[in-house]
Scaffold this active site. Structure first.
Site, PDB file in Angstrom:
ATOM      1  N   HIS A  12      -7.738  -4.033  -6.898  1.00  0.00           N
ATOM      2  CA  HIS A  12      -7.415  -3.342  -5.636  1.00  0.00           C
ATOM      3  C   HIS A  12      -8.578  -3.474  -4.661  1.00  0.00           C
ATOM      4  O   HIS A  12      -9.545  -2.712  -4.740  1.00  0.00           O
ATOM      5  CB  HIS A  12      -7.123  -1.862  -5.922  1.00  0.00           C
ATOM      6  CG  HIS A  12      -6.383  -1.175  -4.814  1.00  0.00           C
ATOM      7  ND1 HIS A  12      -5.094  -1.496  -4.452  1.00  0.00           N
ATOM      8  CD2 HIS A  12      -6.759  -0.168  -3.984  1.00  0.00           C
ATOM      9  CE1 HIS A  12      -4.700  -0.729  -3.464  1.00  0.00           C
ATOM     10  NE2 HIS A  12      -5.694   0.088  -3.154  1.00  0.00           N
ATOM     11  N   ARG A  62       0.795  -1.221   0.000  1.00  0.00           N
ATOM     12  CA  ARG A  62       0.000   0.000   0.000  1.00  0.00           C
ATOM     13  C   ARG A  62       0.834   1.281   0.000  1.00  0.00           C
ATOM     14  O   ARG A  62       0.627   2.145  -0.834  1.00  0.00           O
ATOM     15  CB  ARG A  62      -0.959   0.007   1.202  1.00  0.00           C
ATOM     16  CG  ARG A  62      -1.947  -1.138   1.207  1.00  0.00           C
ATOM     17  CD  ARG A  62      -2.928  -1.054   2.351  1.00  0.00           C
ATOM     18  NE  ARG A  62      -3.860   0.050   2.216  1.00  0.00           N
ATOM     19  CZ  ARG A  62      -4.905   0.251   3.033  1.00  0.00           C
ATOM     20  NH1 ARG A  62      -5.131  -0.581   4.025  1.00  0.00           N
ATOM     21  NH2 ARG A  62      -5.716   1.272   2.849  1.00  0.00           N
ATOM     22  N   TYR A  87     -18.483  13.153 -11.519  1.00  0.00           N
ATOM     23  CA  TYR A  87     -18.497  14.383 -12.305  1.00  0.00           C
ATOM     24  C   TYR A  87     -17.224  14.565 -13.131  1.00  0.00           C
ATOM     25  O   TYR A  87     -17.164  15.473 -13.960  1.00  0.00           O
ATOM     26  CB  TYR A  87     -18.662  15.605 -11.392  1.00  0.00           C
ATOM     27  CG  TYR A  87     -19.937  15.606 -10.598  1.00  0.00           C
ATOM     28  CD1 TYR A  87     -21.174  15.519 -11.218  1.00  0.00           C
ATOM     29  CD2 TYR A  87     -19.906  15.678  -9.206  1.00  0.00           C
ATOM     30  CE1 TYR A  87     -22.346  15.508 -10.481  1.00  0.00           C
ATOM     31  CE2 TYR A  87     -21.076  15.673  -8.455  1.00  0.00           C
ATOM     32  CZ  TYR A  87     -22.291  15.589  -9.101  1.00  0.00           C
ATOM     33  OH  TYR A  87     -23.452  15.573  -8.378  1.00  0.00           O
TER      34      TYR A  87
END
Length: 837
Positions: free
Chosen positions: A103, A57, A146
């Protein structure tokens, strides 16, 4: 927790309940009850969790410079076909693809990573091309539903050749799909884009660097594996932050490049301007790395409210997309703007520290790496990638050649082939008979059985023979690469050079070795108008000094860069900066920092970047300094197309004015201030022709004049140097290849006495000044001036020049490093112009 299998021991009451319940009864031979010590369990679980955070990570891999989530995003977008020439898609779609296949973490973490890889103020070379609101230094991005995204051109360099067995693939979290363990990475992404991450017990914090500089260092390491850190720092003098700014103090950077840990200070780029006719202000155009204007404004307001910062009347953020950052801080009348700027640097985020901690994964283990270690890991990895890619291509071509050879054998007696197939009972029999009759392999026989009838024409046979010949040539070339380690390294180096040429950009961050700044100088309201010199260095630093001969006074200079411009004036006087567009920009000497005397040898100490005083259009640069007084001796200018002009010193009282009318496509390459008018004017062209003639042969003209013919140039050639000399002088020429990446080629350098070059008339072709070696086709740099001549790299580091003079028409010797500037080390009556590559 951490993937550990845990069990617990049932209590007697629950066991009794189970035995009394036939539906819930569990036989003794099926019970697996293990007693576990809680302390051991917690230690084991925490260690596994820590390892998972470190490896999977938080820390980047030293080979491709990516964390797992970044690598998975780029791979998923590649699999979706989101290339730069394809339309953008919703970020939500990419997030779903990454989270569902590769993931197994939250969508927020994936989207935050996507946003960071698309922000030009965060990444030096963004990997994702975002469309929509991806945030700013002060505000977060819009929601993923968006915004849209696709891969940036730089991301293709990270993923290219994935399908050619260049890297290993590993299963995803549920072993349903395969994903690359590392991306091929055609450039050192870890150094170029930097990294930041907090793991368990360790963290990484790496600043971005310039792509061209990093690739130059990597190529040097490939050619010289035993090079020193100083050799690499000639190419990579320091970080190059995405939003520019200044880095003050280079010792911490060297420590980081040596040990992997160090600290440097980033400082905003600011200048003092007249906001109104009666009020001055501080205009900030660049801020430290990841510092936004709202953060600075909020801190200024807090300090002003608490009476800790005085002298500021207003702060305005006039930034926009067209003009970039522009933060205007108005200074109250009666306050010294320099002192206010010093307080801003001290008390606000306009100056911050950056702690370098180069921690990355090497073979799955976290290590702290210096600059050479980082480059070596990448170079070794890239060599392995190219080797595997070459082997893959070799195997593919051998397989294809095997099929083509079999088909050509069949075409020699195609009638018999058809007869064998027609008389066979089934496919298996036909395959066996073809193998037996024509001595084919099973693969070749299957290919012939699948053959289409239209391939049996005479033209197809010619095509197959040409293809076989081409395949053999390619196989020979690929085998030669695999058989010669030097050829393999040369291929890696050339591919890196291509990347730098296609995607490289100029350095944005200015490196200041001294911690001094013009804002720390306490300038009184009334300054004595004493005589002084204004100096310009090859790295674009300006300063003034009251020394009689600043170039001869070693105590006023440091071991960084060379002085390429000097002009006499007074502390409250004005001077001019001559630009390549044929303009003179009027500047005040009072605003410049004063040189700090030191005991170190040569260069400008405590100087300020000239960009803090002059705003130039794109493509225009400062050449040298000159006097703007009415009694000045006048300028002599030389242009790229070979035009020469002497300018009458009738300078107007304007902030800037033109001193020559240039033709389209032409520019000034050199400017000198004459003293007696009898100096020798010197032209040097790219084809190694040197011409000199007396300045008296050039009639002075007014500022609007266009000059006259200076040197006759051959077709396709241009002027690389123009200057003037009087007395003893040396000629320095550096030859190289016109196709080389600027700033990466060392070239061959030669020094000869100026007296060996006979003078000729104006508008003639001159005499040979340098003989080219193999691979050289032009002069990339030249200088004529009083000896001794000093040379400097683009970073300002001095480069040694040959000590023995060469023949006038002889060739040069290899330079120690790429040279960006040449200048005389003594101050004569003639101001030298900067000769930069």
């Amino acid at each position: 927790m951490g993937g550990t299998h845990r069990t617990r021991k049932e209590n007697p009451a629950r066991m009794a309940t189970k035995k009394n319940n036939d539906d819930g009864f569990v036989p003794d031979d099926q019970q697996h009850i293990i007693d576990i010590d809680v302390e051991d369990e917690m230690q084991t679980a925490f260690l596994e969790y820590a390892y998972s955070v470190i490896y999977a990570r938080a820390l980047p891999d030293a080979r491709d410079g990516l964390k797992p989530v970044q690598r998975r995003i780029l791979y998923a977008m590649t699999e979706l076909g989101l290339r730069p020439d394809r339309p953008h898609v919703k970020c939500s779609r990419v997030i779903g693809e990454v989270m569902g296949k590769y993931h197994p973490h939250g969508d927020t973490a994936i989207y935050d990573t996507m946003v960071r890889m698309a922000q030009p103020f965060t990444m030096r070379l963004p990997l994702i091309d975002g469309h929509g609101n991806f945030g700013s230094l002060d505000d977060g991005p819009a929601a993923s539903r968006y915004t849209e995204a696709r891969l940036a051109p730089a991301a293709l360099l990270m993923t290219q050749s994935l399908d050619e067995n260049t890297v290993d693939f590993v299963p995803n979290y549920d072993e349903q799909f395969m994903q690359p363990a590392v991306l091929p990475a055609a450039y050192p992404n870890l150094l170029v884009n930097g990294a930041a991450g907090i793991a368990v017990g360790m963290a990484t914090n790496m600043p971005p660097h310039n792509l061209v500089e990093v690739i130059g260092a990597a190529r040097h390491l490939i050619k010289h594996p035993d090079c020193s850190l100083d050799d690499l720092m000639r190419f990579v003098p320091g970080p190059d932050l995405p939003m520019g700014g200044q880095i003050v103090g280079l010792e911490g950077i060297r420590d980081a490049y040596l040990t992997g840990r160090g600290t440097f200070r980033t400082r905003a780029t600011a200048r003092i301007e007249d906001i109104t006719p009666r009020r001055k202000g501080i205009v900030v155009t660049e801020l430290p790395y990841l510092v936004g204007p709202e953060k600075v404004i909020e801190k200024i307001k807090d300090l002003h409210s608490s009476k800790k910062l005085q002298g500021i009347s207003d702060v305005k953020d006039l930034s926009d997309r067209n003009n970039g950052l522009r933060l205007v801080i108005e200074v109250k009348n009666g306050f010294n703007p320099d002192a206010v700027l010093a307080s801003l640097y001290k008390l606000t985020p306009m100056e911050e520290s950056f702690g370098i901690n180069n921690v990355a994964l090497v073979d799955g283990q976290p290590q702290t790496l210096g600059l050479k270690d980082l480059l070596k890991v990448y170079v070794d990895f890239r060599i392995d990638v190219v080797r595997r890619r070459t082997q893959f291509r070799l195997d593919k071509r051998k397989d294809r050649l095997h099929l083509v050879d079999g088909l050509l054998l069949a075409l020699v007696d195609i009638d018999e082939v058809i007869q064998v197939i027609r008389t066979s009972d089934d496919v298996g029999t036909a395959r066996a008979r073809l193998i037996d009759v024509f001595d084919l392999t099973e693969v070749q026989a299957n290919y012939i059985l699948d053959l289409q009838l239209r391939r049996l024409t005479k033209f197809s046979r010619i095509e197959l023979e040409k293809e076989a010949e081409e395949l053999r040539r390619e196989i020979e070339e690929l085998e030669a690469i695999l058989g010669d380690e030097n050829r393999l390294k040369a291929l890696v180096s050339s591919e890196l050079a291509d990347v730098a040429k296609a995607h490289g950009t100029p350095r944005r961050t200015i490196l200041l070795e001294s911690a001094g700044t013009p804002a720390t100088i306490d300038t009184p309201l009334e300054v004595a108008d004493d005589p002084c010199f204004v100096l310009l260095s090859s790295t674009g630093l300006l300063a003034r000094t009251t020394n009689v001969d600043p170039l001869a006074t070693e105590g006023s200079r440091r071991k960084h860069d060379v002085i390429v411009g000097a002009v006499r004036t007074t502390v409250r006087g004005e001077f001019g900066a001559v630009t390549s567009a044929g303009r003179v920009v009027r500047l005040s000497a009072l605003e410049l920092p004063t040189l700090v005397p030191t005991n170190d040898p040569p260069a400008l100490a405590g100087g300020a970047p000239i960009g803090a005083y002059v705003d130039l259009p794109a493509g225009e640069r400062i050449l040298t300094l000159c006097s703007v007084q009415a009694d000045s001796p006048g300028l002599a200018l030389g242009t790229r197309e070979g035009v020469v002009k002497r300018v009458n010193p009738d300078y107007p009282a304007k902030d800037s004015f033109e001193v020559i009318t240039l033709k389209d496509g032409d520019e000034v390459v050199g400017a000198v201030e004459l003293v007696s008018g009898t100096e020798e004017l010197v032209f040097v062209s790219t084809d190694a022709s040197l011409l000199h003639f007396s300045a008296s042969a050039v009639r002075p003209q007014g500022r609007a004049g266009g000059g006259m013919a200076g040197i006759k140039l051959a077709a396709g050639q241009r002027v690389v140097f123009f200057g003037a000399v009087s007395g003893e002088a040396a000629v320095v020429t550096i030859a190289g290849s016109s196709g080389a990446l600027p700033g990466t080629e060392t070239g061959s350098v030669k020094i000869t006495p100026f007296e060996e070059y006979p003078g000729k008339g104006r508008a003639t072709g001159g005499v040979r000044a340098h003989r080219f070696l193999r691979g050289e086709d032009e002069l990339i740099l030249a200088y004529v001036g009083a000896p001794p001549v000093r040379a400097a790299a683009s970073s300002g580091t001095q480069v040694a020049l040959p000590t023995e003079p060469g023949r006038r028409d002889g060739s040069g010797t290899p330079a120690a490093a790429p040279i960006a500037a040449l200048a005389s080390s003594v101050l004569t009556g003639v101001s030298a112009s900067p000769q930069e590559s």
